[in-house]
Motif scaffolding. Sequence first.
Motif, PDB file in Angstrom:
ATOM      1  N   ALA A 147       0.860  -1.177   0.000  1.00  0.00           N
ATOM      2  CA  ALA A 147       0.000   0.000   0.000  1.00  0.00           C
ATOM      3  C   ALA A 147       0.899   1.230   0.000  1.00  0.00           C
ATOM      4  N   VAL A 148       0.540   2.216  -0.812  1.00  0.00           N
ATOM      5  CA  VAL A 148       1.331   3.444  -0.918  1.00  0.00           C
ATOM      6  C   VAL A 148       0.498   4.617  -0.414  1.00  0.00           C
ATOM      7  N   VAL A 149       1.094   5.412   0.472  1.00  0.00           N
ATOM      8  CA  VAL A 149       0.412   6.567   1.051  1.00  0.00           C
ATOM      9  C   VAL A 149       1.071   7.844   0.548  1.00  0.00           C
ATOM     10  N   ASP A 150       0.249   8.776   0.079  1.00  0.00           N
ATOM     11  CA  ASP A 150       0.696  10.076  -0.423  1.00  0.00           C
ATOM     12  C   ASP A 150       1.742   9.926  -1.538  1.00  0.00           C
ATOM     13  N   ALA A 151       1.397   9.112  -2.518  1.00  0.00           N
ATOM     14  CA  ALA A 151       2.294   8.903  -3.664  1.00  0.00           C
ATOM     15  C   ALA A 151       2.492  10.203  -4.426  1.00  0.00           C
ATOM     16  N   GLY A 166       9.062  -7.794  -4.635  1.00  0.00           N
ATOM     17  CA  GLY A 166       8.190  -8.920  -4.945  1.00  0.00           C
ATOM     18  C   GLY A 166       6.758  -8.692  -4.510  1.00  0.00           C
ATOM     19  N   ALA A 167       6.314  -7.426  -4.559  1.00  0.00           N
ATOM     20  CA  ALA A 167       4.980  -7.087  -4.060  1.00  0.00           C
ATOM     21  C   ALA A 167       4.128  -6.461  -5.156  1.00  0.00           C
ATOM     22  N   VAL A 168       2.824  -6.665  -5.053  1.00  0.00           N
ATOM     23  CA  VAL A 168       1.844  -6.052  -5.939  1.00  0.00           C
ATOM     24  C   VAL A 168       1.164  -4.927  -5.174  1.00  0.00           C
ATOM     25  N   ILE A 169       1.109  -3.738  -5.768  1.00  0.00           N
ATOM     26  CA  ILE A 169       0.467  -2.599  -5.103  1.00  0.00           C
ATOM     27  C   ILE A 169      -1.043  -2.783  -5.163  1.00  0.00           C
ATOM     28  N   LYS A 170      -1.659  -2.912  -3.986  1.00  0.00           N
ATOM     29  CA  LYS A 170      -3.094  -3.168  -3.889  1.00  0.00           C
ATOM     30  C   LYS A 170      -3.902  -1.926  -3.521  1.00  0.00           C
ATOM     31  N   HIS A 171      -3.245  -0.973  -2.844  1.00  0.00           N
ATOM     32  CA  HIS A 171      -3.949   0.228  -2.398  1.00  0.00           C
ATOM     33  C   HIS A 171      -3.052   1.448  -2.558  1.00  0.00           C
ATOM     34  N   THR A 172      -3.642   2.563  -2.985  1.00  0.00           N
ATOM     35  CA  THR A 172      -2.968   3.862  -2.911  1.00  0.00           C
ATOM     36  C   THR A 172      -3.900   4.791  -2.140  1.00  0.00           C
ATOM     37  N   LEU A 173      -3.325   5.575  -1.219  1.00  0.00           N
ATOM     38  CA  LEU A 173      -4.125   6.393  -0.326  1.00  0.00           C
ATOM     39  C   LEU A 173      -3.531   7.794  -0.243  1.00  0.00           C
ATOM     40  N   SER A 183      -0.503  14.814  -6.828  1.00  0.00           N
ATOM     41  CA  SER A 183      -0.594  13.443  -6.315  1.00  0.00           C
ATOM     42  C   SER A 183      -0.418  12.423  -7.434  1.00  0.00           C
ATOM     43  N   GLY A 184       0.287  11.338  -7.107  1.00  0.00           N
ATOM     44  CA  GLY A 184       0.398  10.226  -8.041  1.00  0.00           C
ATOM     45  C   GLY A 184      -0.510   9.072  -7.659  1.00  0.00           C
ATOM     46  N   GLY A 185      -1.338   9.274  -6.628  1.00  0.00           N
ATOM     47  CA  GLY A 185      -2.163   8.186  -6.117  1.00  0.00           C
ATOM     48  C   GLY A 185      -3.119   7.593  -7.122  1.00  0.00           C
ATOM     49  N   ARG A 186      -3.863   8.457  -7.818  1.00  0.00           N
ATOM     50  CA  ARG A 186      -4.846   7.964  -8.785  1.00  0.00           C
ATOM     51  C   ARG A 186      -4.153   7.310  -9.977  1.00  0.00           C
ATOM     52  N   LYS A 187      -3.080   7.964 -10.486  1.00  0.00           N
ATOM     53  CA  LYS A 187      -2.343   7.409 -11.623  1.00  0.00           C
ATOM     54  C   LYS A 187      -1.740   6.052 -11.273  1.00  0.00           C
ATOM     55  N   LEU A 188      -1.161   5.944 -10.065  1.00  0.00           N
ATOM     56  CA  LEU A 188      -0.553   4.686  -9.639  1.00  0.00           C
ATOM     57  C   LEU A 188      -1.604   3.590  -9.528  1.00  0.00           C
ATOM     58  N   ALA A 189      -2.781   3.948  -9.030  1.00  0.00           N
ATOM     59  CA  ALA A 189      -3.869   2.971  -8.925  1.00  0.00           C
ATOM     60  C   ALA A 189      -4.306   2.494 -10.306  1.00  0.00           C
ATOM     61  N   GLY A 193      -3.787  -1.340 -11.073  1.00  0.00           N
ATOM     62  CA  GLY A 193      -5.046  -2.007 -10.743  1.00  0.00           C
ATOM     63  C   GLY A 193      -5.390  -1.917  -9.275  1.00  0.00           C
ATOM     64  N   ALA A 194      -4.707  -1.020  -8.551  1.00  0.00           N
ATOM     65  CA  ALA A 194      -4.950  -0.863  -7.119  1.00  0.00           C
ATOM     66  C   ALA A 194      -6.218  -0.050  -6.865  1.00  0.00           C
ATOM     67  N   THR A 195      -6.666  -0.044  -5.634  1.00  0.00           N
ATOM     68  CA  THR A 195      -7.794   0.776  -5.201  1.00  0.00           C
ATOM     69  C   THR A 195      -7.272   2.118  -4.709  1.00  0.00           C
ATOM     70  N   TYR A 196      -7.879   3.197  -5.181  1.00  0.00           N
ATOM     71  CA  TYR A 196      -7.468   4.536  -4.764  1.00  0.00           C
ATOM     72  C   TYR A 196      -8.430   5.056  -3.705  1.00  0.00           C
TER      73      TYR A 196
END
Length: 381
Positions: A147-151, A166-173, A183-189, A193-196
């Motif tokens: 999970a990434v916060v304040d990307a 070795g991780a898949v990003i599942k959430h950006t917040l 913010s890069g949160g929405r773009k990263l999601a 395929g993560a949830t924003y």
Amino acid sequence: MTDTMITKMTAKELTRMVLDKQDLFILDVRNETDFKDWKIEGDSIEIINIPYFELLEGVDDILPRIPIGKKILVVCAKEGSSKFVAEQLAEAGRGDVFYLEGGMKSWSEYLEPVKIGDLKDGGELYQFVRIGKGCLSYMAVSNGEAAVVDALRMTDVFEQFAKEKGAVIKHTLDTHLHADHISGGRKLAETTGATYWLPPKDAEEVTFGYERLEEGRDITVGNTTIRIQPVYSPGHTIGSTSFIIDDLYLLTGDILFIESIGRPDLAGQAEDWVSDLRETLYNRYKSLSENLLVLPAHFGKVTELGEGGRVMAKLSDLYLSNPGLNIAEETEFRRTVTENLPPQPNAYQQIRQTNMGKINPSEDEQRDMEIGPNRCAVHDK
């Protein structure tokens, strides 16, 4: 003159020099206004400003101000001017001369990942230090998920780091609707395929879909749960939301910093939000465990960088040392956070519009919008 006389220094190499407190002399050849607004700082850095246009006829007049036997770095906005001046210094006999690759633009965008600590289930928490801008992002990694916060908008850095782990990003917040950087949160999601997730009170004007960040909606990462617990904490914005990860770490967004507190005026609501800010800092945070480690979304000064570049402090320590947490009188607090504030961030209104999805500036336009220091704190001058 040839390029072999000088060496380029990358933003990454410069960051390591700053964090390791290595001696460096910097000649900044930008104009005086840009230099005074924003420059490279560090405990072991000596820096002077001589605008490029004063050096077009040569560097002989400034040689007495340039040390011998010390690494010399010439910096400018983009690279070209610094390279020209560095070549002249090298030709004049000053050895160990470097120019900053990509100029201050590259300095503004570089992210340095720093491990904050381990999580209870064997996972890890990382802080991404944007040293040239003062921004901080976070990634919690657990059992193959992240999970990434304040990307930040340089989303490829987070994707590559997660891949290396070795991780898949599942959430950006996002802790709030940012006004000093895009913010890069929405773009990263979208790319992973993560949830924003975004606080709904900050999202009333956004033009895109998102999950509502609200208390009671814990977010899990990995097979063994890391609780990322949202804590509504208004004041910097009406929707500002903090996170408690693993009952160990308190991610405070732009509400609480190491040496200051968040400003309430970037959405034009300073007078209305002062009470919310005081309630969050003096009551809501006060009710949390004093052993939580505070991890803010920004830092204002290099003095806030700790060992290895980490920006963190125990909550109980901040209640002793942070000036913004020690204003007993409410009227004095109101005056402190609404009067004599530092200048507002560069292009902050356009940045807010971008983060709402209302405008879509080009990559170059986004870069220009973000140039300069962050100014989200009350006391950052």
